[in-house]
Write a protein that holds these residues in place. Structure first.
Motif, PDB file in Angstrom:
ATOM      1  N   ILE A   1      -5.824  -0.508  -5.031  1.00  0.00           N
ATOM      2  CA  ILE A   1      -5.558  -0.361  -3.597  1.00  0.00           C
ATOM      3  C   ILE A   1      -6.665   0.453  -2.928  1.00  0.00           C
ATOM      4  CG2 ILE A   1      -3.964   0.640  -1.925  1.00  0.00           C
ATOM      5  CD1 ILE A   1      -2.899  -1.884  -3.070  1.00  0.00           C
ATOM      6  N   ASN A   2      -7.125   1.502  -3.618  1.00  0.00           N
ATOM      7  CA  ASN A   2      -8.168   2.349  -3.060  1.00  0.00           C
ATOM      8  C   ASN A   2      -9.399   1.540  -2.673  1.00  0.00           C
ATOM      9  OD1 ASN A   2      -8.950   4.797  -2.235  1.00  0.00           O
ATOM     10  ND2 ASN A   2      -8.954   5.750  -4.252  1.00  0.00           N
TER      11      ASN A   2
ATOM     12  N   ILE B   1       2.639   1.925  -3.359  1.00  0.00           N
ATOM     13  CA  ILE B   1       1.756   2.479  -4.389  1.00  0.00           C
ATOM     14  C   ILE B   1       1.320   3.889  -4.020  1.00  0.00           C
ATOM     15  CG2 ILE B   1      -0.521   2.189  -5.424  1.00  0.00           C
ATOM     16  CD1 ILE B   1       0.192  -0.854  -5.401  1.00  0.00           C
ATOM     17  N   GLY B   2       1.038   4.097  -2.720  1.00  0.00           N
ATOM     18  CA  GLY B   2       0.689   5.444  -2.257  1.00  0.00           C
ATOM     19  C   GLY B   2       1.801   6.432  -2.557  1.00  0.00           C
ATOM     20  N   ASN B   3       3.044   6.012  -2.318  1.00  0.00           N
ATOM     21  CA  ASN B   3       4.180   6.906  -2.581  1.00  0.00           C
ATOM     22  C   ASN B   3       4.327   7.191  -4.066  1.00  0.00           C
ATOM     23  OD1 ASN B   3       4.793   7.085   0.078  1.00  0.00           O
ATOM     24  ND2 ASN B   3       6.543   5.716   0.014  1.00  0.00           N
TER      25      ASN B   3
ATOM     26  N   GLN C   1      -8.511  -0.830   0.451  1.00  0.00           N
ATOM     27  CA  GLN C   1      -7.841  -0.259   1.610  1.00  0.00           C
ATOM     28  C   GLN C   1      -8.601  -0.500   2.908  1.00  0.00           C
ATOM     29  OE1 GLN C   1      -7.006   3.932   1.266  1.00  0.00           O
ATOM     30  NE2 GLN C   1      -4.966   3.606   2.075  1.00  0.00           N
TER      31      GLN C   1
ATOM     32  N   SER D   1       0.820  -1.204   0.000  1.00  0.00           N
ATOM     33  CA  SER D   1       0.000   0.000   0.000  1.00  0.00           C
ATOM     34  C   SER D   1       0.859   1.260   0.000  1.00  0.00           C
ATOM     35  CB  SER D   1      -0.904  -0.030   1.220  1.00  0.00           C
ATOM     36  OG  SER D   1      -1.631   1.134   1.301  1.00  0.00           O
ATOM     37  N   ILE D   2       1.892   1.273   0.839  1.00  0.00           N
ATOM     38  CA  ILE D   2       2.704   2.485   0.959  1.00  0.00           C
ATOM     39  C   ILE D   2       3.507   2.707  -0.316  1.00  0.00           C
ATOM     40  CG2 ILE D   2       4.679   3.489   2.187  1.00  0.00           C
ATOM     41  CD1 ILE D   2       3.469   2.302   4.731  1.00  0.00           C
TER      42      ILE D   2
ATOM     43  N   GLY E   1      -3.307   2.327  -8.164  1.00  0.00           N
ATOM     44  CA  GLY E   1      -3.950   3.140  -7.148  1.00  0.00           C
ATOM     45  C   GLY E   1      -5.422   2.809  -7.017  1.00  0.00           C
TER      46      GLY E   1
END
Lengths: 360, 431
Positions: free
Chosen positions: B300-301, B41-43, B304, B38-39, B297
């Motif tokens: 994952i969204n 992809i978030g980054n 989450q 998650s992090i 994204g």
């Protein structure tokens, strides 16, 4: 970092008041029951709660999830920002018992002094907030004095936490100087009393160390933010250039070809100081020459930050190859000629830009 | 003294300690996998949205009609409407025209290569490098695909836009058909006469065009019988990173008040540049190209919340496991605790010993879980998104905090028991 500092600023007064209230009513404990406890202790705790709610409301006004991260998926920024919120809260919560202990040891006079200082600051701050609210709701007429009061207090508010921390440091220092007298461990008796006094000395040392740690952990990030990170970017100094006998400004190309933003200032015929800059747009000598002003945002100027040229007034990015063209947020172009490795700027072209400078 | 007690306490009863560490490590592994994916992809997404150079795609409005049934695009208007090449200078005419670093139009037709009739190959027409006048014709501007794809590497030379038979061949296609620089190649569209192309270069560095032949756009327009026809335009723009305001404009454009709208319009956000392009070009649909945000994204969204619930459930399960282990340990050591209390230790002194031990166990479990999770996340990342997961440094503290929190929560439930141990009773063995 900003979230950390803002949280500390908003809630520091609550933590200090709570610490002082605990020192004032040591035996009452947390959450006095209205019927059995002391009425003043109850009222004091109510004050702390009201203060907390007021601060919380003020904090929530400026709070938005977008401050944490530009993306809704868990990422590094989001974690660091939320963690900084929790660390700030933990530091403030830690202030309460440490301050209460210091004050209890120092006695009534110091408690009263701290209470006076902290309450005075809270009173001034919130009266400014209330005044602003009344002005906004049109319940009070705006007068110069009222507006100036609100503005001045708003301006001074960032200093409040420094005053509180100075008070904290002062109390710690007072305690440190008086520690012998306060702890009364001069008695060199042998046996149980001696061990007890040694133990209490050890415990007091720990209180002092944690107080010092809290002060450092709060003040260092605050100073970092206020003195370094939070400062607005400033224009690089402009090099004053004088025109030759014919009034033409000459700039050597070799001096300005390194790709940086070279800012110059010259005096126009009307006596105004006019700033302009020269930047090499490409690899060869392809120069963009423009006034250090924008048609929309006036003469705030432009800075170069790493690879980008940024307008200071609105933060817009300027595409470097387009400098020298008009339109958008681009700097106003300045006409120039090239002769023998020199950039020549005629006085009439410079004077044409004088109107963009010196509004403020 | 405290540390000697702690050392002794940790080293005793090792089987039980190992069990506790394993429980924590399993939970931490799962947390580590989820956090890594998650992090990462978030980054990536944050980096994409905060970048100063963004790609924007302009399509005919009819492409915005989405009619997907079972994953197949049934848009009846697809491929029937085109943008006009004559509108291209308008791109530089918008308020943020100076922030447009470059653009390039595209028009694609499927062709068959003589000698390899089996597979149709996309013949992509574009601008390589050419001068375009402004709307009023006063200033000219150099643009083309060279300026918006600076990461392309060309073996040989870029085609000349004026030579209609110059072509660039994707690396995979060139390898498959054994084509090299300087060779010629005959392509035939569905309808129409064959055309002979001269290969000037081999393109590598872009998966999209790996199997394509690229030529100046006029060649394709002639083949397809679409003078001035343009299928899509890629624009590279200098923008400012997304902020709360641009997010609001993107999600709820109607909720902006006049002041916010002005500020948004006059700031070079990608969304405002796109909005102005849409205003400037007739019948255009303009959207920023955010690769990560739209693919990984989006996945994952959606999951989450599921991931959050999962970590919570595992937290409770592992915490209960640790609690049982610690409670047994306290019960077993009640004699020792009673002795400590009898010689003057307060309840919190004894509790501190257990808390310190819990933190230590949590850290060990967390480190094991972090490392295991890093390995597993690579496998999952490769499986889900066919990309490796870069280890982000922030995952370490996150997993560590999670593991220590499990361990501490488990311990805190046992701590009430310490208070209840009375030295006299315990030392007489009456507990």
């Amino acid at each position: 970092m900003l979230i950390f500092v803002n949280t500390l600023r908003e809630f520091s007064a609550v933590a200090f008041t709570a610490g002082i209230v605990f020192a004032l009513f040591p035996s009452q404990g947390f959450l006095v029951r209205p019927c059995t406890g002391k009425a003043t202790a109850f009222l004091a705790q109510c004050l702390v709660i009201v203060l907390f709610l007021a601060s919380f409301y003020k904090f929530s006004l400026h709070f938005s999830y977008a401050q944490f991260s530009s993306v809704s998926i868990l990422n590094t920024d989001m974690i660091i920002n939320s963690a900084s919120l929790f660390v700030a809260a933990a530091l403030l919560i830690a202030v309460v018992p440490v301050l209460a202990h210091l004050l209890t040891m120092l006695g009534k006079r110091m408690i009263r002094l701290s209470l006076f200082i902290v309450l005075a600051m809270i009173f001034i701050r919130w009266s400014a907030e209330v005044t602003l609210g009344l002005l906004e709701l049109n319940l009070w007429d705006a007068s110069a004095a009222r507006v100036s009061f609100v503005a001045k207090i708003g301006h001074l508010f960032p200093l409040m936490i420094y005053i509180e921390m100075a008070l904290f440091a002062f109390l710690l220092l007072a305690f440190f100087c008086k520690r012998r007298a306060l702890l009364q461990n001069e008695s060199v008796e042998i046996g149980i009393n001696r061990r007890k006094s040694e133990y209490s000395t050890l415990i007091e040392k720990r209180w002092m160390k944690s107080a010092l740690l809290i002060i450092v952990a709060i003040v260092v990030p605050l100073l970092y933010q206020d003195l370094y990170a939070g400062r607005a970017p400033k224009l690089s100094p402009a090099v004053a250039v004088a025109s030759g006998e014919d009034g033409v400004i000459r700039i050597r190309m070799d001096d300005v070809k390194n790709g940086e933003l070279h800012r110059f200032s010259a005096i126009s015929k009307s006596g105004k100081q006019v700033r302009f800059f020269v930047i090499n747009r490409g690899k060869s000598k392809d120069f963009g020459v423009a006034f250090d002003a924008c048609a929309l945002c006036a003469d705030k100027g432009y800075i170069k930050k790493s690879r980008h040229v940024i307008c200071l007034a609105c933060g817009s990015l300027i595409f470097i190859p387009s400098i020298g063209r008009s339109g958008g947020c681009n700097p106003i172009p300045l006409k120039y000629e090239v002769m023998d490795d020199m950039i020549l700027i005629k006085p009439e072209d410079l004077d044409a830009g004088a109107k963009y400078f010196g509004f403020f | 003294m405290f540390f000697r007690l702690l050392e002794d306490s940790v080293l005793r009863n090792r089987r039980r300690k190992v069990l506790a560490v394993v429980t924590i490590a399993i939970a931490a592994t799962l947390m580590s996998v989820l956090a890594h994916i998650s992090i990462d992809i978030g980054n990536k997404m944050a980096k994409e949205l905060n970048s100063y150079e963004t790609n924007i795609r302009i399509l005919p409005k009819s492409e915005g009609v989405s009619l997907f049934l079972g994953g197949v695009d049934y848009n009846p208007l697809k491929g029937r409407f085109f943008l006009n090449e004559k509108d291209l200078p308008r791109i530089k005419g918008i308020f943020w025209g100076n922030n447009i670093a470059g653009f390039s139009p595209f028009l694609t037709v499927p062709v068959k290569i003589t000698g390899y009739d089996a597979i149709p190959v996309p013949l992509v027409g574009t601008f390589f490098q050419r001068q375009i006048g402004d709307v009023d014709g006063s200033q000219s501007f150099e643009t083309g695909i060279r300026f918006i794809k600076p990461y392309w590497t060309i073996q040989g030379a870029w085609p000349d836009d004026l030579q209609q038979n110059n072509a660039l061949v994707g690396k995979a296609l060139a390898d498959a058909l054994n084509l090299g620089v300087g060779q010629s190649l005959q392509v035939t569209p569905d309808k129409g006469a064959p055309v002979v192309l001269q290969i000037t270069g081999i393109l590598s560095g872009d998966d999209t065009y790996d199997h394509a032949v690229m030529v100046p756009i006029e060649t394709v327009q002639n083949l397809a019988g679409l003078p001035d026809g343009v299928e899509s335009i890629d624009v590279s723009a200098m923008s400012v990173p997304e902020s709360a305001l641009s997010r609001k404009a993107r999600t709820h454009p109607d909720s902006l008040d006049v002041q916010e709208y002005d500020l948004w319009y006059c700031t070079s956000y990608v969304s405002s540049i796109a909005h102005q392009l849409e205003e400037a070009i007739p019948n255009a649909l303009v959207k920023p190209v955010w690769h990560v945000a739209e693919t990984q994204g989006a996945v994952i969204n959606k999951i989450q919340l599921l991931m959050f619930v999962m970590t919570l459930v595992i937290f409770i399960a592992a915490g209960l496991g640790v609690a049982t282990i610690i409670q047994t340990s306290i019960l077993e050591r009640s004699g020792e605790i009673a002795l400590m209390k009898a010689i003057g230790a307060a309840n919190h002194h004894v509790a501190l010993l257990f808390v310190a031990e819990a933190i230590l166990l949590g850290v060990i479990g967390g480190v094991c879980g972090y490392l295991l999770g890093m390995g597993f996340s690579q496998i999952i990342g490769f499986d889900l998104f066919t990309s490796t997961i870069a280890p982000s440094p922030i995952v370490g503290p996150v997993v560590g905090t999670y593991a220590v929190a499990i361990s501490l929560t488990g311990t805190v439930f046992g701590l009430t028991r310490i208070r209840r141990i009375s030295p006299t009773a315990a030392l007489h063995g009456r507990i």
